[in-house]
Every structure is written in C-alpha cells, then in structure tokens.
Design an enzyme around this catalytic site. Sequence first.
Site, PDB file in Angstrom:
ATOM      1  N   HIS A  16       0.828  -1.208   0.000  1.00 22.02           N
ATOM      2  CA  HIS A  16       0.000   0.000   0.000  1.00 22.02           C
ATOM      3  C   HIS A  16       0.867   1.265   0.000  1.00 22.02           C
ATOM      4  CE1 HIS A  16      -3.611   2.394   1.175  1.00 22.02           C
ATOM      5  NE2 HIS A  16      -2.685   3.145   1.763  1.00 22.02           N
ATOM      6  N   GLU A  17       1.797   1.353   0.934  1.00 23.53           N
ATOM      7  CA  GLU A  17       2.607   2.576   1.053  1.00 23.53           C
ATOM      8  C   GLU A  17       3.496   2.744  -0.173  1.00 23.53           C
ATOM      9  OE1 GLU A  17       1.518   4.428   3.282  1.00 23.53           O
ATOM     10  OE2 GLU A  17       0.494   2.899   4.485  1.00 23.53           O
TER      11      GLU A  17
HETATM   12 ZN    ZN Z   1      -2.731   5.153   2.300  1.00 22.82          ZN
END
Ligand code: ZN
Length: 881
Positions: free
Chosen positions: A303-304
Amino acid sequence: MKEAVARKVVRRKDYTPYPWEIDQLCLRFDIDRRITTVKAEIQFSRLDQAGGNNAIVLDGEGLELVSVALDGRPLAAGEFTVDADRLLIHRAPAKCLVSTEVRIRPHENTALEGLYPSGKFLLTQCEAQGFRKITYFPDRPDVMTRYEVTMVAERALYPVLLSNGNAVGNGDLGNGRHWVRWVDPHRKPSYLFALVAGDLEFIEDQFTTCSGRNVVLRVYVEKQNLDKCGHAMKSLVKAMQWDQQRFGLEYDLDIFNIVATDDFNMGAMENKSLNIFNSKYVLAKPETATDDDYQAIEGVIGHEYFHNWTGNRVTCRDWFQLTLKEGLTVFRDQEFTSDMQSRAVKHIRDVRDLRSRQFPEDAGPMSHPIRPDEFVAINNFYTMTVYQKGATIIRMVHTLLGEAGFQKGMKLYFHRHDGQAVTCDDFLAAMADANGVDLKRFGRWYAQSGTPEVTVRSEYDARTARYTLHLSQRTPPSHDQASKQALVIPFAFGLLTPQGQQIPLQLPGEPGPEAFTRLLILEQEQQSFVFESVPCEPIPSLLRNFSAPVKVVYDYAVSDLAVLMQHDPDAFIRWEAAQLLAQAEIMRNRDCLAQGVEMHLLPQLTEAFAALLGDRDRDPALLAEALMLPGEDYLAETMKVIDVDGIHQARQFVKRALVMALQELFEHVYQGLNQGGVYDHGATSVARRSLKNLCLSYLVETPAGVSLAEQQLAHGNNMTDTLAALAALVYSGAAAAEQAMASFESSWKQDPLVMDKWFVLHATRPGADTVDLVAALMDHPAFSLTNPNKVRSLIGAFALGNPTGFHALSGSGYRFVAERVIELDRLNPQAAARIATAFNRWRRYDSLRQNLMQTELERIAATENISPDVAEIMSNALGKL
Ligand SMILES: [Zn+2]
C-alpha cells in the site's frame, strides 16, 4: 448541548488556490530531543500578476518564533502578526525569500504529529497537518515544492540522519557533531516530508527497475529487531515488481527507505522515499507473528509503496479529496494481495470488514460520503468510508470498464496529472475520457453517503420459460443528507436450477445465451430484467462477487441457500449463503430467548456445516471463512434495537450446538490438518492452518477440545497456532485459560508486539466483569497510555471489540471508556477521538443503555479544553437526531 469549543468547520466549497508558488524550501534542523531549532528559507513567487505588495499567510502551531526575515532583512514588530495557528507577513513583493527560525520541543510531543521521540530516535508524522508543528509553511497538499534538508546532530546519539530523496553530502563538525544533507528532486506537498534521526540499524537489498535503474532498499529498525525485517523486505521487492507488471509503474529514485517505530498513530506513512511504519507492519518471524500478520505486512508495505504514484506523484488538491489517493491505493493493495494470495479469500475478508465496520459508519452520526463536504478535524476522516468504501467504488469502476479499460484510464490519469494536486472529478474524467464513456451519474457515489438497499423480487412463467427480475434501490436518509438519489449499481447476477446447475442467460432480442453471469446495471430507482429460455423455476444468485457496496434484501428459502452454498460458481456467493444460513439460525434463537422459548438448533444448518466439513475438494481457507459464524457486530446491525446479550448468547448457543452435533467431523478435519512438522509460510500451509484453527475454535467448547488446545499450545512452533489455541481457551471460558495466559505473558513480556496480542485477548474476553481486568491491566509494566498500539490493544479492543463488556448493564464499561477518552485526549487527541467513536451508535440500544451512554457523552463534551477532534465526534453523536 454545551459546545465545549468553538467549532471551526472547513468546507469543500470554500476551496481557493494558494496565491503563491514556492520555488524551493531549504530546511536546516539542529536536532535535539529537548529543543530542536528549525531554520526555513522559502522562495515565493506571486501566482497572479496583481503586482504591488501582498500578504503571505503561513500555517504554524505550537512554534516558538525566534526570527522572521524578508529578503534577508529582519522584520520588525508591526510588519508581521503571529497567532495560535498562523504567521502573517503583511506586505511582500511578488518575488521574495522568507526566512524563519523556530524552536520546537520534541520530548513534550505526545500527540505524535510533527517531530516526536520514539525509543532512541526522533521522527516525524506530517499527514494531514503535522508539518505546521515543525515550521511555518502553507501546510496544504496543493502547495508543492522541492525540499533541501540539512540536519545537524550529535553523532553518538543520532548516527543515522534520514530525509526524503537522495543524500547529497555529509561531514563532521567537530565536538562530536555531524551533518547530513538530503535533496528530493521531486516536488511534493508538506504532508509527505519526513525526517528520522537516531541510533538505528538496517538490512539492505537491491532492486533493478524495468528501465534499468538500480535502487537501494533499506529497512531501518532498532537493533533488537534486526532479525524480524526479512519478510518486510521481500514484500517490498514483490510490490515493486507487481506495480511494474500490472500497472506499468516504475520507481523513480535511487533509494527507498523504510523505518519502523513502536510509536505511531496510524498503520504506516508513504513519505516520499522514506516510508515510516508502525512496527506492527514490519516486524515478523514465525515465533512472534501470525499468518494474518504476515499477510497484513505484505499488504501495508505494498500500500505505502503504491502511493508513490497514487498519492505522491499525483496528489490531492485538498483533504476532502483524501479518497482520491486512499480509495485508489487500497484498491491497488487489495489487487496486490489477491494476485499474491487467494483472490477469493481476500475479497471475502474485505467484504466482512466493510459490512461490520463501514456499514455502521454509513448508518451512524458520523456518516459522510467518500468525499466529505465538511470537517472540523481532518484526522476524524481517515475512516473506513474514505478508505474501504472508497476502494469498493474504484472496484466498481474497474468492473464497469474491465482491466484493459481501467488501465487505459490510469495511463491517461498519469499523463494528464503527473506532478499535480487534483480532485476525484479529475480521476473520473480520465477514466471516462480514456474509454469514451460517461461516468457523471456514477460520480454520485462520491457525493452521497449511506449504504443503498437493493430489494429483489422475481417471477417465473413456466409457459413462456421467462424469468423476470425486479430490482429497486433505496438509500436510507442519513444524518448528513436527508434526501438521496438513485446510484449506478453494477449488479452481477446468475441463475441456478434447483439441482445447482448453472443456467445460461439470454436477454430479449439476443440470438442466444451469452454467459452464466451477467452484469446488470441498476441506475433507476426500479428496473426489471427479463431472461428468456429459462427451463425451470430457478434460484437467483444475487450480487455475485459483491459487485457493489449495497445490502441485498431478498427472502431466500433455506433450501435455496443450501444449493447456493454447495453449487454456486462464485466463491463469494457460496460464502454468503453459508453466512445467511448461520445468521438466520442465530437470530431465530435470539428470538426464542427473547420470548422465553428454549433455544434449539434446526437441522438445516447442521446439515449444511456437515456438507462443508466433508468437502475435501474445496480450498481449506475458503471453508474456514464459510464455517466462521457471522460476528456479533454484524448481527447487531441487522436489529432495530440492538440486543447485545441476546445476540451473544444465541451465537454461543449455535456454536456449541453445532460442535455437539458434529464433534467427530470437526475432530477428523482438525486431526487431518494437524500434521506438525517444520513451519512454512506458503499459501497451502496458511490455508490448512486457518481451517485447523477454525475447527479448534468450535472443539474447545467440548472437554476433549480443551485438551487439544492445551496440546497445541504446548507443541506449537509458530505464533499462528499458539495464539489460536490461547484465544480458543480464553473465549470459551475454559478453566485452563488463566494459567495459559500467565505462561504466555512470562514467555513474551519483552516483546511489545506479542504483548499487544495478549492485551487484546484480555480486553475482548466476553463478560460484564472484563472491565475490571482491563482497568487493572493499565498498571501492567507493558502498558503505556502514550503508546497508540497499547491503547488500541487494551482500551480500543475493549470499547470497539467487546460488546458484552462495553455495554454491561451497570454502565461500568461506558464509564471506564469515557474516563480514558478524557485522560487520553490531553496526550493524543487523534487516539482519543478514535476510541470515542465507540459511543457513536448509542441511539441504537435500549433506553437504559441510551441514558447511560448519553450521560458519558455529555460528560466528555463538557470537559474543559477538549480537543477539536473529540469535540467533533461528541457533537455529531449528541447533536443530530
Ligand atoms: Zn494510504
């Protein structure tokens, strides 16, 4: 109600662009835990050609201003104004350099926004509005610039000095001090700034991108955790590969750093090239992390990393557009996990999460569209709605356009907006233009809150072999919006024969059947669909793959659910059918209890579960999901007035009755999967462990099962098995639980993340007396009110994950949580506001509980100096009917 603070409401419609462009920002930090000095040089150019002298407004909070100069000339009093949240320079020429010097005090920072200490190091968290606690600056996402950052610090205490971009120089200053300079060539908003200074160690790897760029990858941790970073690093490499293959997106710098901290309000933060993570989403080894932890780490690392394009390269114009980066990036991380693990299991888990946590948000006093129209504290809008519902809305775009069309839209989006701060409308426009479709009507999903209900009716005419499906949609009015519009709902649909065979679907005018699943588009309030050549009265398979975030209202016969559960080609529908069967049986028993009738189990559920347990061809992970009874929070949502104790007792009764009836089968499956051997983390082993431990959670309700759990605890060689056995003992109320918890504690008291699991088990043990235990555990040496993970694991888990404890009729749970909210608010308003949401649904309970909760809500609201974060939650909960 008394307004504790004046509410400063920020509205989306009031957006105006910042009148200045910033060509560069040079920062110099003189780092010290007690007092850090920050010097900033900001190069301004007026955007409009108004000419003459104009004012410059800079955000700043809690800063001690030492000096301010314009083009090198110190400003005298009268030439500028400083108040609690800004610095105003009255007159500035169209091109100018503003220099400021401020002092900040990291060691006093318990809110964990801005620059703050964690263990032996200092770090920053700037999203959403933390940068203004570091220096004076236009702290808004649409002001982007290049950063040059110089850090000076004592080498012994702060040997590692990190910021965004590339390290371009360093040197020794004598007296034990050194300096490091970082330059980030990419323009970025202030919320993506990061700095880390301290005594950290790292593991390193390399990645070569598809165009041949060599990237150095590092994971920084405190020394004692160096042996727990391997999985995070592997996950990062997988994420980088996947983003190239699936989205054609490549990394754009020569270095990518991850730093893990135990003190973090969120999960992780995507600062440009310097991601900062809650250690929960980095550290793992088999003895300390469960299979779920491993998967969560892979997902959050992904995600990051994915934010580098969806969030950093193209960012949000203002914070109302938060879902532009979060909904899209959650969608991307869901796809990543689906491609790496089991797509069906990932989707089912996401749906369960959405229904049990986002649907209540949609129906509560904080309901808001995925793109909200107003807020007091933006931190209160990092919600399930903005993230998870936002991702579901992106998923619908993907469903409507298909993978190729969606990727075409993404390409156009980056082509148009790389390096810009944009809106959700810009995203939809790129998707629409790239595919030559109109998504204006679809755009209502961004503006409308609430969960739509789709009511289904059907007729079958044997004479004409025609089946007619009537769909109607309605979104109930919510606190924030009285009237609702019809939405565009992609509704995936199929038909089965009563024997479970698929029926090919043919619409009028079509020469023949086209597919077994059809994507119907419901966009009016009511629509009917006719299917030709249907050979017999069929069973409808509704909302396959959960194709839209809606509630389906349809009265299934139990026998139809049994057919769907066994034969539907869609994994979501098979799971859903099992859940509906179990839900009906639990709620029927809840009614028995309420009417004073003895609870009893009907044979259909037992037969269905027997069929599932005997099914050797199915993925064990999917079976485990199907055999898991619906959660108490989800069941509560189905009632008008929530019966906390009735739901708990009926669910427990059904669980016990099932294992009494099917003990041998459960044992057989458990033993077949309990092979021991060397631990491995492959998908097959993970799936087998999940079904084995699901069986154990039932078996522990029997004496034989208690010994199985004890044996598993004694011989387990991984945290998944250990924690499952321990949880089984604790939740079943087995006498052996206490001893088991004590010995777990003595084994793991040095490991903060494992102790978090131990706190959660204590806090979520059902029962009205659990509050006393939770209160006592606040004095445990491993607990700290200043650490968000601990607060979440003990107080948060109790308030949000223990219905019979929190809602105890004495009101003791409410009182305890309200006191903690007040106490915590002085330290960390963000964390306090999150816990305070436990009271949000107070009007859904019986009048006795309503009164008790209202008293606590009013007490919190009347507390002196309550933060805007908590005040907003309170005023919404109390103020709106
Ligand atoms: Zn996020």
